[in-house]
Design an enzyme around this catalytic site. Structure first.
Site, PDB file in Angstrom:
ATOM      1  N   HIS A  19       0.850  -1.209   0.000  1.00  0.00           N
ATOM      2  CA  HIS A  19       0.000   0.000   0.000  1.00  0.00           C
ATOM      3  C   HIS A  19       0.880   1.252   0.000  1.00  0.00           C
ATOM      4  O   HIS A  19       0.620   2.207  -0.728  1.00  0.00           O
ATOM      5  CB  HIS A  19      -0.874   0.062   1.269  1.00  0.00           C
ATOM      6  CG  HIS A  19      -1.920  -1.001   1.364  1.00  0.00           C
ATOM      7  ND1 HIS A  19      -2.124  -1.738   2.509  1.00  0.00           N
ATOM      8  CD2 HIS A  19      -2.841  -1.435   0.481  1.00  0.00           C
ATOM      9  CE1 HIS A  19      -3.126  -2.581   2.325  1.00  0.00           C
ATOM     10  NE2 HIS A  19      -3.581  -2.424   1.095  1.00  0.00           N
ATOM     11  N   LYS A  43     -15.785 -11.654   5.462  1.00  0.00           N
ATOM     12  CA  LYS A  43     -16.296 -12.231   6.720  1.00  0.00           C
ATOM     13  C   LYS A  43     -15.221 -12.303   7.798  1.00  0.00           C
ATOM     14  O   LYS A  43     -15.508 -12.446   8.967  1.00  0.00           O
ATOM     15  CB  LYS A  43     -16.845 -13.642   6.445  1.00  0.00           C
ATOM     16  CG  LYS A  43     -18.176 -13.595   5.721  1.00  0.00           C
ATOM     17  CD  LYS A  43     -18.492 -14.919   5.055  1.00  0.00           C
ATOM     18  CE  LYS A  43     -18.638 -14.773   3.560  1.00  0.00           C
ATOM     19  NZ  LYS A  43     -17.816 -15.592   2.732  1.00  0.00           N
ATOM     20  N   ARG A  93      -1.885  -6.086  -8.547  1.00  0.00           N
ATOM     21  CA  ARG A  93      -0.654  -6.817  -8.268  1.00  0.00           C
ATOM     22  C   ARG A  93      -0.401  -7.906  -9.306  1.00  0.00           C
ATOM     23  O   ARG A  93       0.724  -8.150  -9.706  1.00  0.00           O
ATOM     24  CB  ARG A  93      -0.732  -7.482  -6.878  1.00  0.00           C
ATOM     25  CG  ARG A  93      -0.757  -6.501  -5.743  1.00  0.00           C
ATOM     26  CD  ARG A  93      -1.283  -7.132  -4.490  1.00  0.00           C
ATOM     27  NE  ARG A  93      -2.671  -7.559  -4.664  1.00  0.00           N
ATOM     28  CZ  ARG A  93      -3.460  -7.944  -3.695  1.00  0.00           C
ATOM     29  NH1 ARG A  93      -3.011  -8.027  -2.476  1.00  0.00           N
ATOM     30  NH2 ARG A  93      -4.719  -8.289  -3.946  1.00  0.00           N
ATOM     31  N   SER A 131      -3.228  -7.517   2.908  1.00  0.00           N
ATOM     32  CA  SER A 131      -3.537  -7.365   4.337  1.00  0.00           C
ATOM     33  C   SER A 131      -4.095  -8.674   4.899  1.00  0.00           C
ATOM     34  O   SER A 131      -3.831  -9.040   6.035  1.00  0.00           O
ATOM     35  CB  SER A 131      -4.572  -6.263   4.545  1.00  0.00           C
ATOM     36  OG  SER A 131      -4.066  -5.034   4.133  1.00  0.00           O
TER      37      SER A 131
END
Ligand code: PNS
Length: 173
Positions: A19, A43, A93, A131
């Site tokens: 990032h 989730k 990416r 992440s």
């Protein structure tokens, strides 16, 4: 020439070196870049609260004068109009990102034709980084060196330890 204000949206839970690589590239290209943190839609339980993510991103981008950090909820395109932004910055990416990113970009453009999506590629060394993978490695006690800034690594470790202590406390009751 008009000012180009770009929004770089994401969940940033937590911010990774990938990032930050993209933020630096975006800061060079756009007049202003707003890093906009959205709640996680998957989730998976979030690791950090939105204000904690903002605090870390602010610390990591403190040296970039044309970059600010904000939190938003609701539709991204509405937020863009509210901020007078003309572009959305997204990182690609690998080819696998493209299908979802294309769908999002086209849907955003259908909802709001005044906002264009701009794709940029982070450095190749971050092409496998996300992440979600950082959260998983952290929960399983793996190494995070080189994946996130040192300050973030420290915060991730504290958070995971805190969660594990709370969870074992609940089990003991
Ligand atoms: O870091 P992420 O999880 O890939 O970011 C996804 C994000 C926040 C960019 C996306 O979920 C988003 O735009 N959320 C805002 C809600 C919205 O506008 N949804 C419609 C997208 S077509």
């Amino acid at each position: 020439m008009k000012d180009i204000v770009a929004i770089y949206p994401g969940s940033f839970d937590p911010v990774t070196n990938g990032h930050l690589d993209l933020i630096h590239r975006g800061a060079k290209l756009f007049d202003r870049l707003i890093v906009a943190i959205a709640p996680n839609l998957d989730k998976d339980q979030p690791l950090f609260e939105l204000p904690e993510r903002k605090e870390m991103l602010e610390a990591m981008t403190a040296g970039l004068d044309n970059v600010s950090v904000d939190i938003f909820e609701g539709l991204l395109v509405r937020y863009c109009i509210q901020k007078n932004a003309n572009a959305v910055l997204r990182g690609i990416r690998a080819v696998s990102d493209y299908e979802f990113e294309l769908q999002m970009a086209l849907m955003n453009r259908k909802m709001e034709p005044r906002v264009e999506t701009v794709f940029m590629m982070p450095a190749e060394k971050y092409s496998y980084l996300s992440s979600r993978i950082v959260r998983e490695i952290a929960r399983l006690g793996g190494p995070l060196t080189g994946l996130v800034p040192e300050m973030v690594e420290e915060r991730v470790r504290q958070k995971v330890a805190q969660r594990q202590t709370t969870a074992s406390g609940i089990h003991l009751q």
